[in-house]
Design a protein around this motif. Structure first.
Motif, PDB file in Angstrom:
ATOM      1  N   GLU B  33       7.246  16.527   8.544  1.00 33.15           N
ATOM      2  CA  GLU B  33       7.100  16.711   7.113  1.00 33.15           C
ATOM      3  C   GLU B  33       5.658  17.019   6.746  1.00 33.15           C
ATOM      4  O   GLU B  33       5.372  17.938   5.990  1.00 33.15           O
ATOM      5  CB  GLU B  33       7.564  15.447   6.381  1.00 33.15           C
ATOM      6  CG  GLU B  33       7.181  15.490   4.916  1.00 33.15           C
ATOM      7  CD  GLU B  33       8.109  14.704   4.033  1.00 33.15           C
ATOM      8  OE1 GLU B  33       8.639  13.685   4.514  1.00 33.15           O
ATOM      9  OE2 GLU B  33       8.325  15.130   2.888  1.00 33.15           O
ATOM     10  N   LEU B 206      24.450  17.181  -2.382  1.00 34.86           N
ATOM     11  CA  LEU B 206      23.098  17.362  -1.838  1.00 34.86           C
ATOM     12  C   LEU B 206      22.040  16.923  -2.859  1.00 34.86           C
ATOM     13  O   LEU B 206      21.095  16.187  -2.529  1.00 34.86           O
ATOM     14  CB  LEU B 206      22.897  18.831  -1.477  1.00 34.86           C
ATOM     15  CG  LEU B 206      21.664  19.119  -0.626  1.00 34.86           C
ATOM     16  CD1 LEU B 206      21.796  18.422   0.727  1.00 34.86           C
ATOM     17  CD2 LEU B 206      21.505  20.615  -0.415  1.00 34.86           C
ATOM     18  N   MET B 210      19.458  13.667  -2.529  1.00 31.74           N
ATOM     19  CA  MET B 210      17.994  13.673  -2.632  1.00 31.74           C
ATOM     20  C   MET B 210      17.526  12.634  -3.644  1.00 31.74           C
ATOM     21  O   MET B 210      16.488  11.994  -3.468  1.00 31.74           O
ATOM     22  CB  MET B 210      17.508  15.066  -3.016  1.00 31.74           C
ATOM     23  CG  MET B 210      17.539  16.011  -1.823  1.00 31.74           C
ATOM     24  SD  MET B 210      16.678  17.536  -2.116  1.00 31.74           S
ATOM     25  CE  MET B 210      17.904  18.467  -2.973  1.00 31.74           C
ATOM     26  N   THR B 213      17.653   9.215  -2.089  1.00 28.94           N
ATOM     27  CA  THR B 213      16.544   8.926  -1.163  1.00 28.94           C
ATOM     28  C   THR B 213      15.208   8.892  -1.887  1.00 28.94           C
ATOM     29  O   THR B 213      14.166   8.750  -1.261  1.00 28.94           O
ATOM     30  CB  THR B 213      16.478   9.983  -0.060  1.00 28.94           C
ATOM     31  OG1 THR B 213      16.592  11.270  -0.655  1.00 28.94           O
ATOM     32  CG2 THR B 213      17.603   9.811   0.931  1.00 28.94           C
ATOM     33  N   ARG B 215      13.410  11.142  -3.230  1.00 26.51           N
ATOM     34  CA  ARG B 215      12.430  12.132  -2.796  1.00 26.51           C
ATOM     35  C   ARG B 215      12.135  13.123  -3.916  1.00 26.51           C
ATOM     36  O   ARG B 215      12.909  13.292  -4.845  1.00 26.51           O
ATOM     37  CB  ARG B 215      12.967  12.874  -1.575  1.00 26.51           C
ATOM     38  CG  ARG B 215      12.910  12.036  -0.309  1.00 26.51           C
ATOM     39  CD  ARG B 215      13.337  12.838   0.867  1.00 26.51           C
ATOM     40  NE  ARG B 215      12.541  14.026   1.041  1.00 26.51           N
ATOM     41  CZ  ARG B 215      11.355  14.047   1.636  1.00 26.51           C
ATOM     42  NH1 ARG B 215      10.859  12.944   2.150  1.00 26.51           N
ATOM     43  NH2 ARG B 215      10.685  15.174   1.750  1.00 26.51           N
ATOM     44  N   MET B 251      16.839   9.434   4.683  1.00 27.68           N
ATOM     45  CA  MET B 251      16.945  10.891   4.724  1.00 27.68           C
ATOM     46  C   MET B 251      17.916  11.332   5.807  1.00 27.68           C
ATOM     47  O   MET B 251      18.764  12.214   5.617  1.00 27.68           O
ATOM     48  CB  MET B 251      15.582  11.514   5.018  1.00 27.68           C
ATOM     49  CG  MET B 251      14.720  11.703   3.815  1.00 27.68           C
ATOM     50  SD  MET B 251      13.054  12.116   4.325  1.00 27.68           S
ATOM     51  CE  MET B 251      13.287  13.822   4.811  1.00 27.68           C
ATOM     52  N   VAL B 285      17.463  17.875   6.620  1.00 31.18           N
ATOM     53  CA  VAL B 285      16.188  17.217   6.305  1.00 31.18           C
ATOM     54  C   VAL B 285      15.091  18.254   6.058  1.00 31.18           C
ATOM     55  O   VAL B 285      14.285  18.120   5.131  1.00 31.18           O
ATOM     56  CB  VAL B 285      15.806  16.248   7.434  1.00 31.18           C
ATOM     57  CG1 VAL B 285      14.390  15.752   7.220  1.00 31.18           C
ATOM     58  CG2 VAL B 285      16.775  15.095   7.488  1.00 31.18           C
ATOM     59  N   MET B 288      15.303  19.418   2.703  1.00 31.21           N
ATOM     60  CA  MET B 288      14.738  18.472   1.735  1.00 31.21           C
ATOM     61  C   MET B 288      13.212  18.599   1.677  1.00 31.21           C
ATOM     62  O   MET B 288      12.604  18.485   0.608  1.00 31.21           O
ATOM     63  CB  MET B 288      15.093  17.039   2.125  1.00 31.21           C
ATOM     64  CG  MET B 288      16.544  16.669   1.892  1.00 31.21           C
ATOM     65  SD  MET B 288      16.724  14.935   2.301  1.00 31.21           S
ATOM     66  CE  MET B 288      18.388  14.619   1.827  1.00 31.21           C
ATOM     67  N   VAL B 291      12.316  21.554  -0.291  1.00 31.21           N
ATOM     68  CA  VAL B 291      12.465  21.241  -1.705  1.00 31.21           C
ATOM     69  C   VAL B 291      11.232  20.496  -2.191  1.00 31.21           C
ATOM     70  O   VAL B 291      10.656  20.782  -3.234  1.00 31.21           O
ATOM     71  CB  VAL B 291      13.731  20.396  -1.947  1.00 31.21           C
ATOM     72  CG1 VAL B 291      13.750  19.879  -3.375  1.00 31.21           C
ATOM     73  CG2 VAL B 291      14.965  21.209  -1.657  1.00 31.21           C
ATOM     74  N   ARG B 292      10.812  19.532  -1.388  1.00 26.71           N
ATOM     75  CA  ARG B 292       9.664  18.740  -1.804  1.00 26.71           C
ATOM     76  C   ARG B 292       8.444  19.623  -1.997  1.00 26.71           C
ATOM     77  O   ARG B 292       7.639  19.403  -2.900  1.00 26.71           O
ATOM     78  CB  ARG B 292       9.365  17.683  -0.738  1.00 26.71           C
ATOM     79  CG  ARG B 292       8.076  16.961  -1.021  1.00 26.71           C
ATOM     80  CD  ARG B 292       7.810  15.825  -0.082  1.00 26.71           C
ATOM     81  NE  ARG B 292       6.506  15.250  -0.420  1.00 26.71           N
ATOM     82  CZ  ARG B 292       5.931  14.301   0.262  1.00 26.71           C
ATOM     83  NH1 ARG B 292       6.534  13.790   1.318  1.00 26.71           N
ATOM     84  NH2 ARG B 292       4.767  13.844  -0.102  1.00 26.71           N
TER      85      ARG B 292
END
Ligand code: SF4
Ligand code: SF4
Ligand code: SF4
Ligand code: SF4
Ligand code: FES
Lengths: 179, 328, 785
Positions: B33, B206, B210, B213, B215, B251, B285, B288, B291-292
């Motif tokens: 990450e 989905l 998120m 979690t 996030r 996650m 993951v 995700m 996305v972050r």
């Protein structure tokens, strides 16, 4: 409504496209110890005490830098030498506390205290971060090379007599009432 | 007797294998990450510990272990100390029902490639997921700090809201599979993965996952720009590490659930089944993480609007449509 | 009572109030340089401009020059007025040097503040600046004339307020110069106030030159302990060291100013020789060890020889805390004393004064300023209680008649009638001069207690009682020898003096002596007797913050805290108890703690030399008792244990007046001074402003001003003996032979030789109840080499 949803989707997709594209771009990071970027003279790091063009200490121990310092890391004691010059008998900066804000340099009326680009001065022992005057004093004029405070101040400190400094008239004669 | 013992041993082996995989993956997901975020932001990410920063998780682990474990003055000690464990344990326990392959036959005995196949596996997962909220809420409350308290309250509100959307979005899948058992759900996707049948459910799930979690863009409970670090502001050392671990395991759980519910679980050509599951988890993951890197944090009212006014109605509509189809 | 509106707020003020003062009452501060509430207004600086919008005055005018009148509407923030003020400051800055960084005024400079307030941060003028040459004004005041803004405050204070004339203004137009008219040093003993009063840095403090900025100082309200008036001061300390003392406004005592003895007398507190460690038989030990050793040895002597074998001596320079702890110490142990009186006679006069003063007749200095007739008997304010002279000067400025009855050559900064007479003639002169007070409405009698005896004090008190009437308020004002003489007299029960103890030492009754903050060598009349007496003692304990000869010779020396470290309560000569707060923590100053040229390079919560006790704490410890832990507990303890101190509970900003509550009575055996024999001259030792007082005598800058020791004599005596001004003479008396310069004075009493105390005179011919007479043939003129 549909347009709005499409707009949302398009703009989110554009965001994903932008970040996604970055994966294939070369990072702009400069890797620090391998490459040291030359810093501009006004970068704010280790503090020095400079000298005037004649090589005399510039600092007159006026306490302005210590007064303005937001973390109180400067301390000093003013004294007077045989010529009447005010100078710092001792001058101490606790770099363990200094936040390199540069306010001291801004406050200094003599251009004595200056921050330099040398930021690589870390010590293992916190006491080694306490710099005394001899550690701070350098043999340079720094950023304001021509300035000599005592040439402008008007007090007599062995450079010249009353009225002989820059932009002064000779002392008035108080014993005459002639115009 | 020895059969029982053998069964026990096999179970232990499965647990060990799954836990190891999950933990190592969690550790390296952190690194991945950070590296990926770096690249998304046109920088390197960690690259000092080992080549390409490969030892960074080790360094982080050592650092977390060696740091002083502080308990703030005025904190509710017992709860403060237990909260991180709640978060990490519930996250880890969810893996018990995730199938990672078809049944294996060794020496005539059938070994299910899942730690335990309970027939209400799906409910089990949701139950644990709800329990995890306690860790966040209590940790935030017990810290005796305004930031942590706000973070804890936000966490509780958000996770409970999104649990609904999460649960509702999965109802069509259950209707199609006809079972609450995760093994059965995977088996039901022998033909088509449900993502093709239920794209809407996939989307809702989905997004809710998120949010579950916590996030970005749903990280309000720890929004560092407003709350320091939210519910774990006051934690340090390995207790903070547990919160961190919990998040990354969570996650993975969500990745695994997406894989199981919509991507056909361990199914896939050529590669062995557990690898396929792994690939799918990692894929989710990574998404995700992307996305972050891309989306900004929602405001609190936006978050609640999205949950209650968009996702839940969508999920309900989806149930109706699916119901109609199944009944027809 | 005119009513006016300032900045939309209405206020009613007494007739004759200036607008600037009226605004102050509303909390509106109008900028000013020349206006000062003690000096009044001259309208020299033009920076107090405000806009008069309605009423009898119109337009932009100086608020310090215009009396408040009915119907005025004033705006301080009017743009026209604000612009005017801004321009005034810019004009002032045309010639002002840019030397703030090296100017000691910087940081508390009125000009600096107003320049910044006006927004004139950068000088726009490119012109050249006017300069002046400076003068050497003596060891106290530094002169830097370039900085002057011609506000005339200095000359108004120096000449009008305090009455000295050697500093003045010369020149015209752009060459106006403020300084001494002739070369030489400032003559006024109040010259230090120029530093406070000058709104810029023309006069700055010379002894503390370049020691720091005001913002770095710990500033504490203090009280001067260098004479009995107890003027209020502000003590500035830095790095565990007092660096500056300034005057602090007080409604009843000193108003705005202090004298130079009070301003510069503090240097004893951190002189290098100051005892900071305990000492046992010449060995250096910690202060606590010395206390314990003294306690043990005193107890042993008490057990072996009984409690009468231990004597305790205190002095009136100690705080009320110390004095009451000593009384308590003797109560609980049965030890002899405590003895507070140096000599019997001085103590008796001060005691009489304390008994005579009551709430009805005691005047404060503030009331002296408004008196219309003053009779001073046996008091020399300039030398004994300097600020009293300024108060008398204010009375004289408003027309009071002043009469002095005194043998000494008085040099006062105002006009007065001097009735010179010797001690034995004083009573008679006083009686005849009292006539001249009968017509006045607010007469004051000022009575000294150092060269007079209790009889004169009683007579003065009776005189005041007689002058009082229904429409008259008469006051008594007594000066006393030391800061806490009043407090000592309040607590003194034994009425014994040091000489009485000496008797008992000589007979072997007293075997151990503990002396608290008193230098017997300085005050005891007969030195050879003293040293033989002290030799006989088994144990001599000295508790002091000065390195007196007694401390050096004591078997056990215990260092104590100064008033700056311990604080305390001091009762001034009018019975006003005033609280002093500690100005800094005790312990070695940072300058002394660092071995190099900078403070020590170490982190430590400990302060070196921190274990010194306050003298009162040491007094408790000597009897093995635990002293009260905090200052507040100590004060409460004093209130509870001493009835005369009960009023300390009502301490206010102006202190609290304590009175003995004893009746005035003519003493049983009236002390009739001996007659001076013919062919003899009386030797009169007299207090002096600089150098004569034990604490301020340690200040180097004041010693410089003390001049050479001299003997003053009347012209008639000098002519008879064939002695001229500035001759050197040798005086022989009581086996002592001294050589002094002669100063001749016209207005002093005949038949008297006055010798002012001087740090270089190490003999102390203080009269021990009897006066010293020198035969004329023992006065010999010495040929100059
Ligand atoms: S840089 Fe800032 S913190 Fe550092 S010494 Fe200067 S004023 Fe102080
Ligand atoms: S501001 Fe400049 S001249 Fe003043 S003390 Fe600091 S360094 Fe010295
Ligand atoms: S010397 Fe100071 S007090 Fe005197 S006129 Fe000048 S500025 Fe004013
Ligand atoms: S007059 Fe006395 S009390 Fe006042 S300042 Fe001078 S010495 Fe101190
Ligand atoms: S204060 Fe009014 S003119 Fe100076």
């Amino acid at each position: 409504m549909i347009r709005a949803v499409i707009d949302i989707i398009v703009s989110i997709a554009a965001g994903f496209y932008t970040t996604g594209r970055h994966l294939f771009v070369r990072p702009v990071t400069e890797s620090y110890p391998e490459y040291k970027r030359p810093l501009p003279a006004r970068s704010r790091a280790r503090i020095i005490l400079t000298r005037d063009p004649e090589g005399r200490e510039r600092c007159v121990a006026c306490y302005l830098c210590s007064g303005v310092c937001p973390v109180n890391c400067i301390s000093m004691q003013a004294a007077e030498d045989s010529q009447g010059r005010r100078y710092a008998a001792w001058f101490r900066i606790n770099f363990g506390r200094c936040i390199y804000c540069g306010l001291c340099e801004q406050a200094c009326p003599t251009s004595a205290i200056q921050l330099t680009p040398d930021f690589e001065h870390i010590r293992r022992d916190i006491l080694d971060m306490v710099f005394e005057k001899q550690d701070l004093l350098v043999d340079l004029c720094g950023k304001d090379p021509d300035y000599d405070f005592y040439q402008h101040a008007g007090v007599v400190v062995g450079l010249a007599g009353k009225g002989d400094h820059i932009s002064e008239n000779p002392p008035v004669n108080t014993r005459t009432n002639m115009p | 007797m020895w059969i029982w013992l053998l069964g026990y041993l096999v179970l232990m082996a499965k647990i060990t294998a799954v836990l190891t995989a999950v933990m190592v993956l969690a550790a390296y997901l952190v690194l991945v990450e950070r590296k990926l975020l770096g690249r998304f932001q046109v920088r390197y990410g960690p690259n000092r510990a080992g080549i390409y920063g490969i030892l960074q998780p080790v360094a982080d682990g050592i650092k977390l272990l060696l740091k002083e474990d502080l308990v703030p003055e005025g904190a509710d000690r017992a709860i403060f100390l237990a909260a991180p464990a709640v978060v990490a344990t519930t996250a880890l326990m969810m893996f018990a029902v995730v199938p990672f392959g078809p049944r294996l036959t060794i020496g005539g005995r059938e070994i299910p490639m899942v730690i335990t196949d309970i027939n209400v596996g799906l409910l089990y997962v949701f139950a644990l997921s709800s329990l995890g909220v306690y860790g966040v809420a209590l940790g935030g409350w017990a810290s005796n700090s305004k930031y942590a308290l706000l973070g804890g309250i936000r966490g509780a509100a958000q996770m409970i809201s999104y649990e609904l959307a999460l649960g509702l979005s999965i109802v069509p899948v259950v209707m199609l599979a006809g079972s609450f058992s995760l093994v059965d759900i995977v088996n039901a996707q022998a033909g088509l993965p449900f993502i093709l049948v239920q794209p809407l459910a996939f989307g809702v799930f989905l997004i809710s996952a998120m949010a579950e979690t916590k996030r970005i863009p749903f990280d309000l409970p720890e929004a560092e720009t407003e709350l320091g670090a939210g519910y774990h502001t006051e934690y340090s050392g390995m207790r903070f590490g547990l919160f961190f671990l919990g998040e990354y395991v969570h996650m993975q759980v969500m990745g695994a659930l997406v894989a199981v519910f919509f991507l056909g679980g361990w199914r896939g050509p050529v590669l062995p089944p557990p690898v396929w599951l792994l690939v799918k988890i990692v894929f989710v993951v990574l998404f995700m993480i992307w996305v972050r890197a891309t989306l900004p944090r929602l405001r609190y009212d936006q978050l609640m609007n999205l949950g209650w006014k968009v996702l839940i109605p969508l999920a309900l509509v989806n149930i109706l449509i699916t119901g109609a189809f199944v009944a027809a | 009572m005119p009513k006016l509106i300032i900045d939309n707020r209405e206020i009613e003020v007494p007739e004759g109030t200036k607008v600037i003062k009226a605004a102050e009452k509303l909390g509106i501060y109008i900028p000013r340089f020349c206006f000062h509430h003690a000096l009044g207004a001259v309208g020299a600086c033009r920076v107090c401009a405000v806009k008069f919008q309605e009423g009898p005055v119109d337009g932009v005018q100086m608020s310090c020059m215009i009396d408040a009148q009915d119907g005025m509407k004033v705006s301080t923030a009017d743009p026209e007025a604000a612009d005017f003020r801004r321009s005034v400051i810019e004009w002032l800055m045309l010639n002002h040097p840019h030397d703030c960084p090296v100017c000691d005024e910087g940081g508390h400079c009125l000009l600096q503040d107003l320049t910044v307030a006006g927004g004139h941060g950068i000088r726009r003028s490119k012109g050249r600046k006017r300069t002046y040459t400076d003068q050497y004004l003596g060891p106290l005041v530094y002169h830097e004339m370039n900085r002057c803004i011609q506000c005339y405050r200095c000359v108004r204070f120096y000449r009008e307020y305090s009455g000295y004339s050697d500093l003045g203004v010369t020149g015209i137009a752009g060459r106006v110069y403020f300084g001494r008219l002739r070369e030489g040093i400032l003559e006024s003993p109040f010259a230090g106030n120029l530093i406070d009063i000058c709104p810029t840095g023309v006069y700055t403090d010379r002894p503390s030159r370049y020691t720091g900025r005001r913002w770095d100082f710990e500033r504490t309200p203090g009280v001067c302990i260098h004479c009995s008036l107890g003027c209020r001061t502000t003590v500035s300390a830095r790095y565990r060291q007092v660096v500056r003392v300034e005057g602090r406004f007080s409604q009843q005592v000193n108003r705005d100013f202090i004298c130079d003895r009070g301003r510069y007398g503090f240097y004893y507190a951190d002189r290098p020789g100051r005892p900071r460690n305990g000492r046992i038989n010449g060995q250096t030990v910690s202060a606590q060890q010395a206390v314990e050793e003294a306690r043990d040895r005193l107890q042993r002597i008490t057990q072996e020889h009984g409690p009468e074998a231990v004597g305790i001596i205190g002095s009136a320079r100690s705080s009320l805390q110390t004095l009451s702890a000593l009384v308590h110490l003797c109560h609980t142990t049965g030890w002899q004393g405590p003895v507070f009186r140096n000599t019997w006679i001085a103590g008796a006069a001060a005691d009489a004064a304390v008994r005579a003063l009551s709430p009805e007749n005691a005047f404060s200095m503030r009331e002296i300023e408004t008196a219309d007739a003053i009779l001073a008997v046996g008091a020399d304010p300039v030398n004994e209680a300097p600020m009293l002279a300024l108060a008398m000067r204010q009375a004289q400025r408003t027309g009071a008649e002043i009469i002095a009855i005194d043998p000494r050559p008085l040099d006062w900064p105002f006009d007065f009638a001097h009735l010179a007479c010797r001690a034995e003639e004083m009573e008679e002169t006083l009686a005849s001069a009292a006539e001249r007070l009968s017509a006045s409405r607010r007469p004051v009698v000022i009575c000294g207690t150092e060269i007079t005896d209790d009889g004169i004090v009683m007579q003065a008190a009776d005189l005041v009682a007689g002058l009082r009437g229904s429409d008259k308020r008469a006051g008594l004002f007594c000066t006393m020898p030391q800061a806490n003489s009043f407090g000592a007299a309040l607590l003194d029960e034994s009425n014994a003096c040091a000489a009485d103890l000496a008797d008992r030492i000589e007979t072997g009754q007293i075997r151990a002596l503990a002396v608290f903050e008193s230098d017997l060598w300085h005050v005891f009349p007969d030195r050879s007797r003293l040293s033989t007496a002290l030799e006989k003692l088994d144990l001599l304990v000295s508790v002091d913050f000065l390195d007196t000869p007694l401390f050096e010779n004591a078997d056990i020396g215990i260092p104590s805290l100064t008033v700056f470290e311990a604080g305390g309560i001091y009762v001034n000569q009018e019975g006003r108890a005033q609280q002093v707060r500690p100005a800094h923590t005790g312990g070695l100053p940072i300058a002394a703690a660092g071995l190099g040229d900078h403070p020590p390079r170490s982190f430590s919560p400990d302060v070196p030399g921190r274990d010194m006790p306050a003298a009162w704490a040491a007094a408790f410890s000597l009897s093995g008792q635990a002293p009260p832990e905090t200052d507040a507990q100590m004060t409460a303890w004093m209130r509870d244990n001493f009835a005369v101190l009960a009023d300390l509970a009502h301490m206010e900003a102006d202190g609290v007046r304590l009175f003995a509550g004893r009746k005035v009575s003519i003493p049983d055996e009236a002390q009739i001074p001996e007659k001076k024999p013919d062919q003899f001259l009386e030797l009169l030792p007299a207090p002096t402003i600089f150098g004569g007082e034990p604490m301020s005598g340690h200040s180097q800058c004041l010693r410089e001003l003390a001049g050479l020791p001299a003997v003053w004599m009347a012209r008639a005596d000098a002519d008879r003996l064939g002695i001229a001004d500035d001759d050197r003479v040798s005086l022989g008396f009581e086996n002592i032979e001294v050589t002094l310069n002669v100063r001749i004075s016209d207005p002093m009493a005949q038949g008297v030789l006055v010798v002012y105390r001087h740090p270089d005179i190490d003999w102390q011919p203080a009269p021990d109840g009897k006066r010293i007479f020198i035969s004329e043939d023992q006065i010999r003129r010495i040929e100059k080499a």
